[in-house]
Write a protein that holds these residues in place. Sequence first.
Motif, PDB file in Angstrom:
ATOM      1  N   ILE A  30      -5.913  -2.845   6.653  1.00 13.00           N
ATOM      2  CA  ILE A  30      -6.633  -2.466   4.968  1.00 13.00           C
ATOM      3  C   ILE A  30      -7.176  -3.604   4.611  1.00 13.00           C
ATOM      4  O   ILE A  30      -8.187  -3.055   3.071  1.00 13.00           O
ATOM      5  N   ARG A  65     -11.012  -1.887   5.107  1.00 11.19           N
ATOM      6  CA  ARG A  65     -11.151  -1.156   4.129  1.00 11.19           C
ATOM      7  C   ARG A  65     -11.493  -2.151   2.661  1.00 11.19           C
ATOM      8  O   ARG A  65     -12.154  -1.604   1.924  1.00 11.19           O
ATOM      9  N   GLY A  66     -10.495  -2.392   2.705  1.00 11.09           N
ATOM     10  CA  GLY A  66     -10.159  -2.844   0.599  1.00 11.09           C
ATOM     11  C   GLY A  66     -11.743  -4.014   0.881  1.00 11.09           C
ATOM     12  O   GLY A  66     -12.398  -3.703  -0.525  1.00 11.09           O
ATOM     13  N   LEU A  77      -7.232   2.655  -2.696  1.00  9.36           N
ATOM     14  CA  LEU A  77      -6.237   2.386  -2.341  1.00  9.36           C
ATOM     15  C   LEU A  77      -6.316   0.626  -1.761  1.00  9.36           C
ATOM     16  O   LEU A  77      -4.938  -0.268  -1.513  1.00  9.36           O
ATOM     17  N   CYS A  78      -6.983   0.330  -0.567  1.00 10.88           N
ATOM     18  CA  CYS A  78      -6.580  -0.099  -0.029  1.00 10.88           C
ATOM     19  C   CYS A  78      -6.732  -1.753  -1.468  1.00 10.88           C
ATOM     20  O   CYS A  78      -7.049  -2.526  -0.777  1.00 10.88           O
ATOM     21  N   ASP A  84     -15.021   1.041  -0.644  1.00 12.73           N
ATOM     22  CA  ASP A  84     -15.029   2.335  -0.608  1.00 12.73           C
ATOM     23  C   ASP A  84     -13.611   2.891  -0.015  1.00 12.73           C
ATOM     24  O   ASP A  84     -13.150   4.149   0.156  1.00 12.73           O
ATOM     25  N   ASP A  85     -12.450   1.843  -0.279  1.00  9.37           N
ATOM     26  CA  ASP A  85     -10.356   2.683  -0.512  1.00  9.37           C
ATOM     27  C   ASP A  85     -10.330   2.193  -1.464  1.00  9.37           C
ATOM     28  O   ASP A  85      -9.667   1.073  -1.349  1.00  9.37           O
ATOM     29  N   ARG A 128       1.095  -1.213  -0.078  1.00  4.95           N
ATOM     30  CA  ARG A 128      -0.230   0.233   0.638  1.00  4.95           C
ATOM     31  C   ARG A 128       0.660   1.455  -0.263  1.00  4.95           C
ATOM     32  O   ARG A 128       0.719   1.964  -1.084  1.00  4.95           O
ATOM     33  N   PHE A 183      -0.915  10.018   2.474  1.00  4.26           N
ATOM     34  CA  PHE A 183      -2.057   8.286   3.370  1.00  4.26           C
ATOM     35  C   PHE A 183      -1.300   8.176   4.898  1.00  4.26           C
ATOM     36  O   PHE A 183      -1.024   8.316   5.595  1.00  4.26           O
TER      37      PHE A 183
END
Length: 354
Positions: free
Chosen positions: A224, A227-228, A235-236, A232-233, A205, A216
């Motif tokens: 991670i 959220r992944g 990057l995750c 809704d994230d 990440r 970040f």
Amino acid sequence: MHPAFYPDGPRLLADIGGTNARFALERAPGQLSAVRTLACDAYPRFEDAVSAYLASVGIAVQHAAIAIANPVDGDAVRMTNHHWAFSTAGAAHELGLETLLVVNDFTALAMSLPGLMPADLVKVGGGATRPGAAIGLVGAGTGLGVSGLVPNGAGGWTPLQSEGGHVAFSPADEREVAVLRHCWERYSHVSAERLVSGPGLALIREALAARQGLVFETLEPAGIVARGLAGDDPLCLETLECFAGMLGTVAANLAVTLGARGGIYIGGGVVPRLGEWFARSPFRARFEHKGRFSDFTAAIPTLLITAPCPALLGAGRMLGDHLGDHLGERAGAHALATAPAPMPVTREREHAHC
């Protein structure tokens, strides 16, 4: 007393990783009880954690098998991903054990594979196992474990004591090349474990954010993943996708190295937390993307281990083989070969094949 119960009492089994130590008592072959997980950081020494567990169950044991996330070669054990270090002989003496068998955790996990039932596994993608062919094992947790089973020619298996997680990381696309370049700024050698592991999620990440010029917040691996998977994230989510692809490369490399037509099994603590998303992840597509050997890997099944304590069962089998009782096989399992010379300490007893 049940005739299958061990006549000299229950045996202590442990599966020790860089973060947690799981303990259990084995009263009969494959029959675990009093399974408990202790945080490694809560105890200054390995011996302290064992003593705390035994005190909590209130049972003295004579024989123990410890599966540990570390190379095992000689009396001295020093963990790669934790500060514990101990002498096998010294620990056996302090803990009052007649037998202390210390083995690599993924060797123990490999020993459990032929005894796993269909309910203990989730198949990811296609392919079919070929009976009697080599089997591969890989798993991401605090580190990256690698092992396997090779047919011994007598209907049994020989487990591999491997540190394959420390091979050099192999990028498969431009994004992964960028991740590798980011890691090179910090490390002179970047192993597969550096990225394909729980701590590796944070490093991936970080590298992806640097590549995109993003600011970040620091997140733990569990954050991670959460959220992944929530979606809704971005990057995750990209981190999880990158991780899954990297794991696919590791698994495919192991498959072609071993000729693992018996399947590639996936253990470790990270992938089970990815849930159903893992089946939709880039893992299987990357596993099958092997150039001239794509047809070869596409024919090999990849199987996620969902059994709750497989390494403990494998450690129990290895201890049974060491003690000569040959009772550690789970009902319906294929016969396993005696494990290659782990580092036991046995006091006041001779065993013919130790």
